[in-house]
Design a protein around this motif. Structure first.
Motif, PDB file in Angstrom:
ATOM      1  N   ARG A  43       0.825  -1.214   0.000  1.00  0.00           N
ATOM      2  CA  ARG A  43       0.000   0.000   0.000  1.00  0.00           C
ATOM      3  C   ARG A  43       0.853   1.254   0.000  1.00  0.00           C
ATOM      4  NH1 ARG A  43      -3.118  -3.180   3.527  1.00  0.00           N
ATOM      5  NH2 ARG A  43      -2.106  -2.232   5.348  1.00  0.00           N
ATOM      6  N   ASN A  44       1.952   1.250   0.766  1.00  0.00           N
ATOM      7  CA  ASN A  44       2.827   2.412   0.806  1.00  0.00           C
ATOM      8  C   ASN A  44       3.535   2.635  -0.525  1.00  0.00           C
ATOM      9  OD1 ASN A  44       2.200   3.106   3.425  1.00  0.00           O
ATOM     10  ND2 ASN A  44       3.809   1.825   4.295  1.00  0.00           N
ATOM     11  N   ILE A  45       3.925   1.578  -1.187  1.00  0.00           N
ATOM     12  CA  ILE A  45       4.564   1.697  -2.500  1.00  0.00           C
ATOM     13  C   ILE A  45       3.572   2.255  -3.510  1.00  0.00           C
ATOM     14  CG2 ILE A  45       5.519   0.376  -4.427  1.00  0.00           C
ATOM     15  CD1 ILE A  45       6.882  -1.426  -2.321  1.00  0.00           C
ATOM     16  N   GLU A  46       2.326   1.788  -3.466  1.00  0.00           N
ATOM     17  CA  GLU A  46       1.311   2.311  -4.380  1.00  0.00           C
ATOM     18  C   GLU A  46       1.057   3.803  -4.142  1.00  0.00           C
ATOM     19  OE1 GLU A  46      -2.121  -0.167  -3.923  1.00  0.00           O
ATOM     20  OE2 GLU A  46      -1.266  -1.796  -5.122  1.00  0.00           O
ATOM     21  N   LYS A  47       1.050   4.241  -2.892  1.00  0.00           N
ATOM     22  CA  LYS A  47       0.881   5.658  -2.581  1.00  0.00           C
ATOM     23  C   LYS A  47       2.063   6.460  -3.109  1.00  0.00           C
ATOM     24  CE  LYS A  47      -1.763   5.123   1.683  1.00  0.00           C
ATOM     25  NZ  LYS A  47      -1.712   5.312   3.151  1.00  0.00           N
ATOM     26  N   PHE A  48       3.261   5.906  -2.983  1.00  0.00           N
ATOM     27  CA  PHE A  48       4.464   6.608  -3.429  1.00  0.00           C
ATOM     28  C   PHE A  48       4.491   6.760  -4.940  1.00  0.00           C
ATOM     29  CE2 PHE A  48       8.982   6.540  -4.646  1.00  0.00           C
ATOM     30  CZ  PHE A  48       9.401   7.682  -3.989  1.00  0.00           C
ATOM     31  N   ILE A  49       4.055   5.719  -5.650  1.00  0.00           N
ATOM     32  CA  ILE A  49       4.065   5.753  -7.113  1.00  0.00           C
ATOM     33  C   ILE A  49       3.013   6.717  -7.634  1.00  0.00           C
ATOM     34  CG2 ILE A  49       3.586   4.379  -9.179  1.00  0.00           C
ATOM     35  CD1 ILE A  49       4.937   2.041  -7.779  1.00  0.00           C
ATOM     36  N   ASN A  50       1.849   6.730  -7.030  1.00  0.00           N
ATOM     37  CA  ASN A  50       0.743   7.591  -7.508  1.00  0.00           C
ATOM     38  C   ASN A  50       0.928   8.930  -6.928  1.00  0.00           C
ATOM     39  OD1 ASN A  50      -0.378   5.490  -8.936  1.00  0.00           O
ATOM     40  ND2 ASN A  50      -1.601   4.829  -7.223  1.00  0.00           N
TER      41      ASN A  50
END
Length: 50
Positions: A43-50
């Motif tokens: 979830r944190n990686i997805e937030k960072f990418i978006n």
């Protein structure tokens, strides 16, 4: 089956089964924690990418 054979069977069969059950029970909680951490990281990686 005499008493010595009974104790030998318990030692050879019962003890490994008991240890395996104990270890599987202990690892289940750790696997659950690891799964939760991986999901949080995702979830944190997805937030960072978006």
């Amino acid at each position: 089956m005499n008493i010595n054979e009974l104790f030998a069977n318990i030692a050879n069969i019962g003890f490994p089964i008991a240890i395996s059950c104990y270890l599987l029970t202990r690892l289940e909680g750790k696997m659950s924690d690891l799964s939760n951490c991986i999901n949080e990281l995702n979830r944190n990686i997805e937030k960072f990418i978006n």
